[in-house]
Design a protein around this motif. Structure first.
Motif, PDB file in Angstrom:
ATOM      1  N   ALA A  18       0.822  -1.214   0.000  1.00 34.35           N
ATOM      2  CA  ALA A  18       0.000   0.000   0.000  1.00 34.35           C
ATOM      3  C   ALA A  18       0.856   1.264   0.000  1.00 34.35           C
ATOM      4  O   ALA A  18       0.308   2.380  -0.004  1.00 34.35           O
ATOM      5  CB  ALA A  18      -0.937   0.001   1.208  1.00 34.35           C
ATOM      6  N   GLY A  19       2.182   1.117   0.016  1.00 30.48           N
ATOM      7  CA  GLY A  19       3.076   2.266  -0.067  1.00 30.48           C
ATOM      8  C   GLY A  19       3.556   2.817   1.255  1.00 30.48           C
ATOM      9  O   GLY A  19       4.112   3.919   1.312  1.00 30.48           O
ATOM     10  N   PHE A  20       3.409   2.050   2.337  1.00 31.60           N
ATOM     11  CA  PHE A  20       3.841   2.508   3.660  1.00 31.60           C
ATOM     12  C   PHE A  20       5.204   1.917   3.998  1.00 31.60           C
ATOM     13  O   PHE A  20       5.369   0.696   4.029  1.00 31.60           O
ATOM     14  CB  PHE A  20       2.816   2.089   4.722  1.00 31.60           C
ATOM     15  N   ALA A  21       6.179   2.793   4.250  1.00 34.61           N
ATOM     16  CA  ALA A  21       7.539   2.363   4.588  1.00 34.61           C
ATOM     17  C   ALA A  21       7.659   2.163   6.088  1.00 34.61           C
ATOM     18  O   ALA A  21       7.203   3.009   6.876  1.00 34.61           O
ATOM     19  CB  ALA A  21       8.556   3.403   4.125  1.00 34.61           C
ATOM     20  N   ARG A  22       8.299   1.102   6.505  1.00 32.34           N
ATOM     21  CA  ARG A  22       8.399   0.822   7.932  1.00 32.34           C
ATOM     22  C   ARG A  22       9.405   1.743   8.608  1.00 32.34           C
ATOM     23  O   ARG A  22      10.492   1.998   8.082  1.00 32.34           O
ATOM     24  CB  ARG A  22       8.806  -0.630   8.174  1.00 32.34           C
ATOM     25  N   VAL A  23       9.051   2.219   9.791  1.00 34.63           N
ATOM     26  CA  VAL A  23       9.959   2.992  10.639  1.00 34.63           C
ATOM     27  C   VAL A  23       9.952   2.366  12.028  1.00 34.63           C
ATOM     28  O   VAL A  23       8.983   1.710  12.427  1.00 34.63           O
ATOM     29  CB  VAL A  23       9.558   4.482  10.724  1.00 34.63           C
ATOM     30  N   THR A  64       2.063   6.632  17.586  1.00 34.18           N
ATOM     31  CA  THR A  64       1.704   7.726  16.682  1.00 34.18           C
ATOM     32  C   THR A  64       2.610   8.934  16.882  1.00 34.18           C
ATOM     33  O   THR A  64       3.180   9.462  15.919  1.00 34.18           O
ATOM     34  CB  THR A  64       0.236   8.135  16.877  1.00 34.18           C
ATOM     35  N   LEU A  65       2.766   9.415  18.109  1.00 34.20           N
ATOM     36  CA  LEU A  65       3.620  10.583  18.344  1.00 34.20           C
ATOM     37  C   LEU A  65       5.069  10.340  17.946  1.00 34.20           C
ATOM     38  O   LEU A  65       5.686  11.200  17.312  1.00 34.20           O
ATOM     39  CB  LEU A  65       3.526  11.025  19.803  1.00 34.20           C
ATOM     40  N   PHE A  82       3.969   5.947   6.541  1.00 26.94           N
ATOM     41  CA  PHE A  82       4.819   5.108   7.377  1.00 26.94           C
ATOM     42  C   PHE A  82       4.010   3.988   8.020  1.00 26.94           C
ATOM     43  O   PHE A  82       2.836   4.162   8.363  1.00 26.94           O
ATOM     44  CB  PHE A  82       5.479   5.934   8.483  1.00 26.94           C
ATOM     45  N   ALA A  83       4.671   2.857   8.207  1.00 24.51           N
ATOM     46  CA  ALA A  83       4.102   1.739   8.956  1.00 24.51           C
ATOM     47  C   ALA A  83       5.034   1.419  10.114  1.00 24.51           C
ATOM     48  O   ALA A  83       6.230   1.722  10.074  1.00 24.51           O
ATOM     49  CB  ALA A  83       3.946   0.510   8.054  1.00 24.51           C
ATOM     50  N   TYR A  84       4.489   0.789  11.158  1.00 25.41           N
ATOM     51  CA  TYR A  84       5.312   0.428  12.311  1.00 25.41           C
ATOM     52  C   TYR A  84       4.803  -0.871  12.914  1.00 25.41           C
ATOM     53  O   TYR A  84       3.662  -1.277  12.723  1.00 25.41           O
ATOM     54  CB  TYR A  84       5.313   1.547  13.357  1.00 25.41           C
ATOM     55  N   VAL A 103      -0.290   2.367  10.908  1.00 24.70           N
ATOM     56  CA  VAL A 103       0.182   3.190   9.795  1.00 24.70           C
ATOM     57  C   VAL A 103      -0.170   4.645  10.083  1.00 24.70           C
ATOM     58  O   VAL A 103      -1.132   4.943  10.796  1.00 24.70           O
ATOM     59  CB  VAL A 103      -0.456   2.763   8.455  1.00 24.70           C
ATOM     60  N   GLU A 104       0.623   5.546   9.504  1.00 28.48           N
ATOM     61  CA  GLU A 104       0.366   6.982   9.595  1.00 28.48           C
ATOM     62  C   GLU A 104       0.625   7.580   8.212  1.00 28.48           C
ATOM     63  O   GLU A 104       1.658   7.293   7.593  1.00 28.48           O
ATOM     64  CB  GLU A 104       1.279   7.657  10.624  1.00 28.48           C
ATOM     65  N   SER A 105      -0.306   8.394   7.727  1.00 25.92           N
ATOM     66  CA  SER A 105      -0.191   9.016   6.409  1.00 25.92           C
ATOM     67  C   SER A 105      -0.158  10.528   6.574  1.00 25.92           C
ATOM     68  O   SER A 105      -1.078  11.113   7.151  1.00 25.92           O
ATOM     69  CB  SER A 105      -1.379   8.600   5.533  1.00 25.92           C
ATOM     70  N   PHE A 106       0.903  11.161   6.064  1.00 21.38           N
ATOM     71  CA  PHE A 106       1.119  12.593   6.256  1.00 21.38           C
ATOM     72  C   PHE A 106       1.098  13.347   4.928  1.00 21.38           C
ATOM     73  O   PHE A 106       1.702  12.912   3.945  1.00 21.38           O
ATOM     74  CB  PHE A 106       2.472  12.842   6.920  1.00 21.38           C
TER      75      PHE A 106
END
Length: 371
Positions: A18-23, A64-65, A82-84, A103-106
């Motif tokens: 889905a395009g989310f890179a892991r951090v 999230t933070l 980003f995904a985690y 996931v978080e989308s910015f």
């Protein structure tokens, strides 16, 4: 191998597609943002310590933070997803630790489409554990804030209602107080101070109270930071003030909070309410309906959605759509999240940046799968 670990690679692969890179943010985080910006429920469960310089740190109670901080450290200059997947630490769970993914989308300006994309991805997440028809609960913190703006409530009451809405969605006590007129001669010991603060610039008043608390040597009380204590004090500045708090306005809020059903049913009820009340919420309601259309375009039938105006999530930073996925409508949420456009700005990114995301509780999904 624990069930949650066996699903981990599949989950991260789903997010990568889905395009989310892991951090992987650090486990030890500055405590101030969690104390200032998270809800009471999270604050009271945090593990807090201090570094050698006396700065408060915490074991991350949520991701999230920390992911927001990571994005800001990168410059927050472009859209990023980003995904985690990793442990978080809270005193109210067995062993003080649980595994969380999300996931978080910015930065996406197409907010309604982004909301629908994240809801669809949340449903795909639950389906990995065989939860293919969860109860989908929806709310909209931004719509409630827009209503309060249209009603032109005093700023202190606006902040209080929004905070209490986030904490429980039950504003009965606040609304009962709003209906009361101050009694003649009912002056408290701090009435003069509170009255002066209520009429001053909010930022200046907050800075004054914060300075006074710091001079008194107060750092935290009950998990609240100095700024949180100051905010709660300022919320008392006009709790009995009848100005701008007519019975008609209170009645509008009560009617608003009683609306529930499918999004289409809720939209019809909301439009009828604002027309009768003479309020202009056309833009917000258009966005609400557009989001429903984007959700339907994802193949999610709007009739599956259980929307309630009184539904909120216990985090203070949500500013738009919020959602939870439940097994059969019961128990703690399996996947939950929403929109928080103002958070990155409050963390130091400068201007507000559109943001939406969700968290996944793998242990809860494992328990459902095991049954």
């Amino acid at each position: 191998m624990p069930a949650d670990q066996s699903h981990a690679e599949e989950l991260l692969a789903l997010y990568a597609r889905a395009g989310f890179a892991r951090v992987e943010p650090p486990v030890l985080q500055p405590a101030d943002a969690f104390l200032d910006l998270s809800g009471e429920e999270m604050r009271r469960t945090m593990f807090i310590t201090m570094d050698p310089d006396g700065r408060e740190l915490c074991l991350r109670p949520d991701l999230t933070l920390p992911v927001c901080r990571h994005y800001i450290a990168e410059g927050a200059a472009q859209m990023r997803d980003f995904a985690y997947l990793g442990p978080v630490f809270r005193s109210d769970v067995p062993g003080g630790e649980l595994l969380q993914a999300g996931v978080e989308s910015f930065g996406r300006q197409d907010r309604e489409a982004a909301d629908a994309d994240l809801l669809a991805l949340g449903l795909e997440t639950a389906a990995l554990w065989g939860v293919i028809d969860p109860t989908i609960r929806l709310g909209d913190a931004g719509l409630f804030a827009t209503l309060l703006d249209a009603l032109n409530l005093p700023p202190v009451w606006r902040r209080r209602l929004i905070k209490d809405f986030a904490r429980s969605g039950d504003l009965g006590a606040d609304l009962a107080l709003l209906k009361q007129r101050p009694e003649e001669g009912g002056v408290t010991a701090h009435a003069g101070v509170l009255s002066a603060l209520a009429g001053s610039d909010p930022d200046a008043a907050r800075a004054l109270v914060t300075d006074l608390l710091s001079i008194a040597g107060i750092s935290t009380v009950g998990g609240r930071s100095v700024s949180e204590i100051a905010e709660r004090f300022l919320e008392q500045a006009a709790p009995g003030d009848g100005e701008g708090l007519s019975a008609e306005k209170v009645a509008v809020i009560e009617r608003y909070l009683a609306i529930a059903g499918t999004p289409d049913q809720a939209a019809a009820s909301l439009r009828a309410l604002v027309e009768e009340a003479g309020l202009d919420l056309a833009r917000a309601l258009d966005a609400f309906e557009n989001r429903t259309h984007f959700i339907a375009a994802q193949g999610i039938e709007p009739e599956r959605l259980s929307f309630a105006t009184a539904f909120g999530r216990p985090l203070d930073y949500y500013s738009g759509m919020v959602f939870e996925l439940h097994e059969n409508g019961a128990g703690a949420p399996l996947v939950a999240g929403g929109r928080y456009d103002g958070l990155l700005g409050r963390l130091g990114a400068g201007e507000p940046i559109p943001a939406v995301g969700f968290a996944v509780w793998l242990g809860r999904l494992d328990a459902v799968e095991a049954r």
